[in-house]
Motif scaffolding. Structure first.
Motif: not given
Length: 392
Positions: A42-69
């Motif tokens: 919905m809306g900007e949900t994916t962009n919001m989640l990606i921005n949070i991931i980027n701010q955290l830093g060091g997130i693995s690709d596997k965790d990235y997929a889990e979170i943005v899903s």
């Protein structure tokens, strides 16, 4: 209307409860016998989640997929609930369920679907639901063979819709967007851009890879020959004309075309718009099959015919230091969507020709097409050599 349809809604279409309700009503009021819905986050949900991931830093690709899903997984639940609130029978389908259909490789950020396994699961788990209820499937997501969530990359919900449409043999796939279908240019840049009623799949593929974000180019590979594909606006609804994408890619083989009787015209000149403009003016209505530029030269491949007169006109236009002409040129045009994201094809093709002693006059490429210009006397030998390497 009848038939089987896959309908995909983008994130902007689902940015509020009011819009989700409107989208669900569109689906219920459509006249298809069997419907499957694909939803983005919905809306900007994916962009919001990606921005949070980027701010955290060091997130693995596997965790990235889990979170943005979580964006699509929430969206599917809400859309299914909206359908039920309006009186329809519906169920949502997401990767945690046994019946999840889309199986991919283990590239968590840009996964590629495994078509045979996906097709088998669609037939077993998804197709039996159609007609009895309206399944709502998470777009953008996949599951690898080890049960890990993967993502299909930006625009991946388009891939989901066309892929499921392919596996279900759907009569129609509808991609709902905020714009009036495909526009002649980005309306943010060209305010007077106009909607297009029809594009071939090759034209849409070229636009998509050229930067138009209306459809993910990779998704177009899954369109079936007799399947209707439309891009419609959320405002005008599913019954609006929108833009129809016609034709299909032959995903199982390369398209190879040949042409004889071409002329290569070479100019030693400055590479400037003024020069190109005058050159094209002198060509008049002659077709252009290829253009290549060097440090101080331009070569145009066109059809043969009264070449002497053409050379005189180009010479007298005062745009070049010198001009020459070579006749007897042949063209081999090879098209396949895998050329876009699979490196090494030009090397394979040129290597195959070199092994047969066939000299290449020029190679030009555009999106999913590679054009090879050679001596037309070697055209048949070249086609055989290329066929052997690309079909291997």
């Amino acid at each position: 209307m009848g038939g089987r349809a896959v309908i995909k809604f983008g994130g902007a279409d689902l940015s509020s409860g009011e819009r989700i309700r409107k989208a669900a009503k569109m689906v219920i009021e459509s006249e298809y016998d069997e419907i499957l819905v694909v939803v983005s986050a919905m809306g900007e949900t994916t962009n919001m989640l990606i921005n949070i991931i980027n701010q955290l830093g060091g997130i693995s690709d596997k965790d990235y997929a889990e979170i943005v899903s979580m964006g699509e997984r929430t969206s599917a639940r809400i859309f299914s609930a909206a359908l039920k609130a309006l009186g329809a029978k519906s169920t949502y389908i997401e990767p945690s369920q046994k019946r999840w259909p889309i199986i991919t490789d283990s590239n968590f950020i840009g996964a590629k679907p495994i078509l045979d396994e996906t097709r088998r699961r669609v037939k077993e788990y998804i197709e039996p639901l159609l007609g009895d209820c309206i399944p709502v499937v998470c777009g953008f997501l996949g599951l690898d063979r080890f049960g890990n969530i993967t993502t299909l990359g930006r625009g991946g919900s388009d891939v989901t819709a066309l892929l499921l449409g392919n596996c279900l043999g759907a009569d129609e796939v509808i991609l709902v967007k905020t714009t009036e279908g495909v526009m002649s240019a980005d309306p943010k840049i060209v305010p007077h851009a106009r909607p297009l009623s029809r594009l071939t799949i090759h034209e849409m593929f070229a636009l998509a890879h050229g930067g138009a974000k209306i459809v993910k180019a990779e998704a177009l590979r899954y369109k079936l020959p007799n399947q209707r594909l439309r891009i419609v606006s959320f405002s005008n609804g599913l019954k609006s004309g929108g833009t129809e994408i016609t034709g299909t890619f032959n995903a199982n083989s390369f398209e190879i075309a040949e042409r004889k009787g071409l002329t290569a015209i070479s100019l030693v000149c400055e590479i400037k718009p003024r020069v190109m403009s005058k050159l094209f003016t002198e060509l008049n209505e002659r077709p252009i099959y290829g253009v290549s530029t060097g440090k101080t030269s331009i070569t145009i491949f066109t059809s043969a015919g009264d070449d002497a007169n053409l050379i005189r006109r180009i010479h007298d236009a005062g745009i070049s230091k010198a001009v020459s002409c070579r006749g007897g040129v042949g063209l081999i045009e090879i098209t396949h969507p895998s050329f876009i994201d699979s490196p090494g094809w030009v090397a394979k093709i040129s290597g195959a020709l070199a092994s047969k002693g066939i000299n290449i006059i020029e190679i030009t490429t555009s999106k999913a097409t590679i054009n090879i210009f050679i001596d037309e006397a070697r055209l048949e030998d070249a086609i055989k050599a290329i066929g052997d390497v690309i079909e291997a």
